[in-house]
Motif scaffolding. Sequence first.
Motif, short mmCIF file in Angstrom:
data_model
loop_
_atom_site.label_atom_id
_atom_site.label_comp_id
_atom_site.label_asym_id
_atom_site.label_seq_id
_atom_site.Cartn_x
_atom_site.Cartn_y
_atom_site.Cartn_z
N THR A 129 0.73 -5.53 -5.02
CA THR A 129 0.61 -4.28 -4.26
C THR A 129 -0.83 -4.08 -3.78
N ALA A 130 -1.80 -4.45 -4.60
CA ALA A 130 -3.21 -4.30 -4.22
C ALA A 130 -3.54 -5.21 -3.03
N ILE A 131 -3.04 -6.43 -3.05
CA ILE A 131 -3.29 -7.36 -1.94
C ILE A 131 -2.63 -6.86 -0.66
N GLY A 132 -1.38 -6.42 -0.77
CA GLY A 132 -0.69 -5.88 0.39
C GLY A 132 -1.38 -4.65 0.94
N THR A 133 -1.89 -3.81 0.04
CA THR A 133 -2.62 -2.60 0.46
C THR A 133 -3.89 -2.98 1.20
N GLN A 134 -4.58 -4.01 0.73
CA GLN A 134 -5.79 -4.47 1.42
C GLN A 134 -5.47 -4.94 2.83
#
Length: 256
Positions: free
Chosen positions: A226-231
């Motif tokens: 989720t953090a990577i997708g958010t970035q």
Amino acid sequence: MLIAIFFSGAIYGFSNLSSGNILEIVLPLIFVVIAAILLVKRTKSLEHPLLKLDLLKNKYFAATVLGFFLIQMISLGNAFLLPNYIQLTNNSTAMTAGLLVLPAGAVGAIMGPIGGNLLDKHGARNVTLAGVYLMISELAIFAIFSRNMSNIFIMLVYILYMGGMGMILGNVMTYALSRIDKKWVTQGNAILSTVQQFAGAVGTSVTSAIVAVSQNAFHSKAGMPTAIGTQHAFIFLLIVAIIIWALFFKYVKDKH
């Protein structure tokens, strides 16, 4: 009916960006293009169209409406990404997520009248560009640090965006309507209101699809995926914000 087809097709197509199914993406967007062409032809044949699209021939009005659309798209993208991150990556509750974004919302509301006052004193151009700089700052910070953000960090940085957005949103609408004949102000408002609703749906659909691509790649909806997708989503929104800056830099003037 054509407006409904246009909006529904666009939202459905954008929402399926993460599915990998070309038909579910391309086919609705084909209907969108067809509906848009027929809508333009239909409005030209009516004496009193629901939306007077001829107003978009005014380059200043059209550019400001596009900027307004993109601002709303980023705003709803932000409103999806941050609570989603707080809950899925930082393992916080929905109530915590709501409370953390609340201060930024309050700042946005406070900056509305302040922005109007600044517009009266300094003109539209400087105030609008200053607000966009604040928005870009927030998006750039989140694009850099999205893989490791604490809740307090999110709360403080988000205030930058909402402060900038709150300062200029009403001013952008005022400026857009000032660029058209007074007799068409009601129609101009109708276009802005329609764009506002559509932009929110598109912003949520696109950003959620970008996050979903990362989650699907890792087969997980929590933590780092989720953090990577958010970035990736914030990088996309940052590019959109730079487009807004370019539009306003060129077309927002203090004088006609």
